[in-house]
Design a protein around this motif. Structure first.
Motif, PDB file in Angstrom:
ATOM      1  N   PHE A 135      -3.040  62.396  20.486  1.00  0.00           N
ATOM      2  CA  PHE A 135      -2.429  62.482  21.819  1.00  0.00           C
ATOM      3  C   PHE A 135      -0.988  61.979  21.793  1.00  0.00           C
ATOM      4  CE2 PHE A 135      -1.316  60.282  25.787  1.00  0.00           C
ATOM      5  CZ  PHE A 135      -1.368  61.342  26.679  1.00  0.00           C
ATOM      6  N   PHE A 136      -0.779  60.843  21.148  1.00  0.00           N
ATOM      7  CA  PHE A 136       0.551  60.238  21.168  1.00  0.00           C
ATOM      8  C   PHE A 136       1.504  60.862  20.150  1.00  0.00           C
ATOM      9  CE2 PHE A 136      -1.735  56.828  23.358  1.00  0.00           C
ATOM     10  CZ  PHE A 136      -0.859  56.593  24.400  1.00  0.00           C
ATOM     11  N   ASN A 137       0.975  61.563  19.167  1.00  0.00           N
ATOM     12  CA  ASN A 137       1.845  62.169  18.163  1.00  0.00           C
ATOM     13  C   ASN A 137       2.166  63.630  18.451  1.00  0.00           C
ATOM     14  OD1 ASN A 137       3.241  61.912  15.540  1.00  0.00           O
ATOM     15  ND2 ASN A 137       1.792  63.483  14.883  1.00  0.00           N
ATOM     16  N   ALA A 140       0.994  65.211  25.043  1.00  0.00           N
ATOM     17  CA  ALA A 140       1.857  64.658  26.082  1.00  0.00           C
ATOM     18  C   ALA A 140       2.366  63.261  25.754  1.00  0.00           C
ATOM     19  CB  ALA A 140       1.112  64.647  27.416  1.00  0.00           C
ATOM     20  N   GLY A 141       1.572  62.493  25.043  1.00  0.00           N
ATOM     21  CA  GLY A 141       1.974  61.125  24.735  1.00  0.00           C
ATOM     22  C   GLY A 141       3.204  61.021  23.862  1.00  0.00           C
ATOM     23  N   LYS A 142       3.546  62.075  23.158  1.00  0.00           N
ATOM     24  CA  LYS A 142       4.699  62.013  22.256  1.00  0.00           C
ATOM     25  C   LYS A 142       6.010  61.827  23.016  1.00  0.00           C
ATOM     26  CE  LYS A 142       5.722  66.999  21.792  1.00  0.00           C
ATOM     27  NZ  LYS A 142       4.834  67.446  22.891  1.00  0.00           N
ATOM     28  N   ASP A 143       5.999  62.160  24.313  1.00  0.00           N
ATOM     29  CA  ASP A 143       7.207  62.035  25.120  1.00  0.00           C
ATOM     30  C   ASP A 143       7.379  60.646  25.726  1.00  0.00           C
ATOM     31  OD1 ASP A 143       7.861  64.728  24.642  1.00  0.00           O
ATOM     32  OD2 ASP A 143       6.568  65.386  26.295  1.00  0.00           O
ATOM     33  N   PHE A 144       6.400  59.767  25.525  1.00  0.00           N
ATOM     34  CA  PHE A 144       6.527  58.410  26.072  1.00  0.00           C
ATOM     35  C   PHE A 144       7.641  57.672  25.319  1.00  0.00           C
ATOM     36  CE2 PHE A 144       1.823  57.858  27.612  1.00  0.00           C
ATOM     37  CZ  PHE A 144       1.956  59.019  28.352  1.00  0.00           C
ATOM     38  N   GLU A 145       8.562  57.096  26.054  1.00  0.00           N
ATOM     39  CA  GLU A 145       9.629  56.340  25.394  1.00  0.00           C
ATOM     40  C   GLU A 145       9.098  55.072  24.743  1.00  0.00           C
ATOM     41  OE1 GLU A 145      12.945  55.598  27.909  1.00  0.00           O
ATOM     42  OE2 GLU A 145      13.230  57.720  28.441  1.00  0.00           O
ATOM     43  N   ASP A 146       8.138  54.449  25.378  1.00  0.00           N
ATOM     44  CA  ASP A 146       7.539  53.225  24.838  1.00  0.00           C
ATOM     45  C   ASP A 146       6.560  53.612  23.736  1.00  0.00           C
ATOM     46  OD1 ASP A 146       6.299  50.835  24.299  1.00  0.00           O
ATOM     47  OD2 ASP A 146       5.900  50.321  26.395  1.00  0.00           O
ATOM     48  N   ASP A 151       1.850  53.099  18.455  1.00  0.00           N
ATOM     49  CA  ASP A 151       1.771  52.239  17.277  1.00  0.00           C
ATOM     50  C   ASP A 151       0.458  51.463  17.239  1.00  0.00           C
ATOM     51  OD1 ASP A 151       4.252  53.172  16.612  1.00  0.00           O
ATOM     52  OD2 ASP A 151       5.342  51.378  17.280  1.00  0.00           O
ATOM     53  N   ARG A 152      -0.075  51.134  18.419  1.00  0.00           N
ATOM     54  CA  ARG A 152      -1.372  50.456  18.440  1.00  0.00           C
ATOM     55  C   ARG A 152      -2.445  51.339  17.832  1.00  0.00           C
ATOM     56  NH1 ARG A 152      -6.193  50.269  20.701  1.00  0.00           N
ATOM     57  NH2 ARG A 152      -7.134  48.256  21.210  1.00  0.00           N
ATOM     58  N   TYR A 153      -2.476  52.624  18.210  1.00  0.00           N
ATOM     59  CA  TYR A 153      -3.507  53.513  17.708  1.00  0.00           C
ATOM     60  C   TYR A 153      -3.265  53.897  16.253  1.00  0.00           C
ATOM     61  CZ  TYR A 153      -5.321  53.720  22.408  1.00  0.00           C
ATOM     62  OH  TYR A 153      -5.868  53.381  23.625  1.00  0.00           O
ATOM     63  N   ALA A 199      -0.408  64.062  11.673  1.00  0.00           N
ATOM     64  CA  ALA A 199      -0.159  62.619  11.659  1.00  0.00           C
ATOM     65  C   ALA A 199      -0.373  61.993  10.289  1.00  0.00           C
ATOM     66  CB  ALA A 199      -1.061  61.934  12.686  1.00  0.00           C
ATOM     67  N   GLY A 200      -0.439  62.817   9.245  1.00  0.00           N
ATOM     68  CA  GLY A 200      -0.667  62.261   7.920  1.00  0.00           C
ATOM     69  C   GLY A 200       0.405  61.283   7.499  1.00  0.00           C
TER      70      GLY A 200
END
Length: 234
Positions: A135-137, A140-146, A151-153, A199-200
């Motif tokens: 999701f974060f990579n 939609a999550g990839k656009d989060f500035e924070d 990094d937690r996941y 995400a490798g």
């Protein structure tokens, strides 16, 4: 011939072979677990594609089988005591198919429960955490500035890969020389993390040589190669 008319899902996805296991799925990691297991066991089945693009999984017909509205799900017309059995949740389906076929789960009680332990490791850890990395990579999550959530996941994914890598050191498969439902559960998710989720590099997959070795052996299996494409496009 089996009568599946009691299952509303069959009004939308009609069974051409009602005496076979009916699979309602899509080639996602969770879907691939079950299609691969069916291919590995040789149990006769009929696949039905549940398209996310058109929201099939949210339809009343699909939710009559799985109120959680997630794939995969099955109907076995020849379930326990000869009665049809409907199941959802990929881990539960893997266990059921292993018991039904007598394959890919050890018969010795201690080894059986150890296999189930690693199946639960995938269900509770690898699936949810790798999905969050995806999701974060990629989504939609990839656009989060924070980047702290990402990094937690990523950190948790690396921790899980470390556990898996240590387990596979000196072993061909998770349970040693024996290929089991634990492998069938875990490696579609590892493949998705490094492939579809792209995400490798992010998780440093090259650091986990035993994981990548076993992933290569997994995807080289003919039943896995078939299972990765089922259900096909309609």
């Amino acid at each position: 011939m089996a009568d599946l008319s009691a299952f509303p899902i069959t009004t939308r996805w009609r069974a051409q072979h009602p005496d076979r296991i009916q699979l309602y799925s899509l080639p996602t990691p969770n879907g691939v677990k079950v299609s691969t297991m069916l291919e590995e066991t040789g149990l006769p089945y009929e696949p039905h594609r549940v398209s996310f693009d058109t929201g099939d999984q949210k339809s009343l017909e699909f939710r009559s089988l799985n109120p959680y509205a997630k794939i995969p799900a099955i109907i076995d017309p020849n379930g326990p005591e000869g009665r049809p059995l409907a199941l959802f949740e990929s881990g539960a389906i893997l266990l059921y198919l292993a018991d039904k076929s007598g394959q890919f789960i050890p018969q010795k009680p201690a080894d059986r429960y150890e296999t189930i332990q690693w199946l639960m490791f995938q269900m509770a850890g690898i699936g949810p955490m790798f999905g969050q990395v995806g999701f974060f990579n990629k989504f939609a999550g990839k656009d989060f500035e924070d980047k702290r959530p990402r990094d937690r996941y990523v950190g948790e994914a690396r921790r899980l890969l470390t556990v898996l890598n240590d387990r596979l050191a000196g072993r061909e498969w998770i349970m040693g020389d024996v290929y089991t439902i634990a492998d069938i559960a875990v490696f579609p998710w590892v493949r998705n993390l490094t492939g579809f989720y792209e995400a490798g590099e992010l998780v440093g997959i090259a650091d986990f040589k035993h994981v990548t070795r076993t992933l290569d052996a997994f995807v080289a299996r003919p039943a896995v190669a078939r299972g990765l494409t089922i259900p096909g496009a309609t």
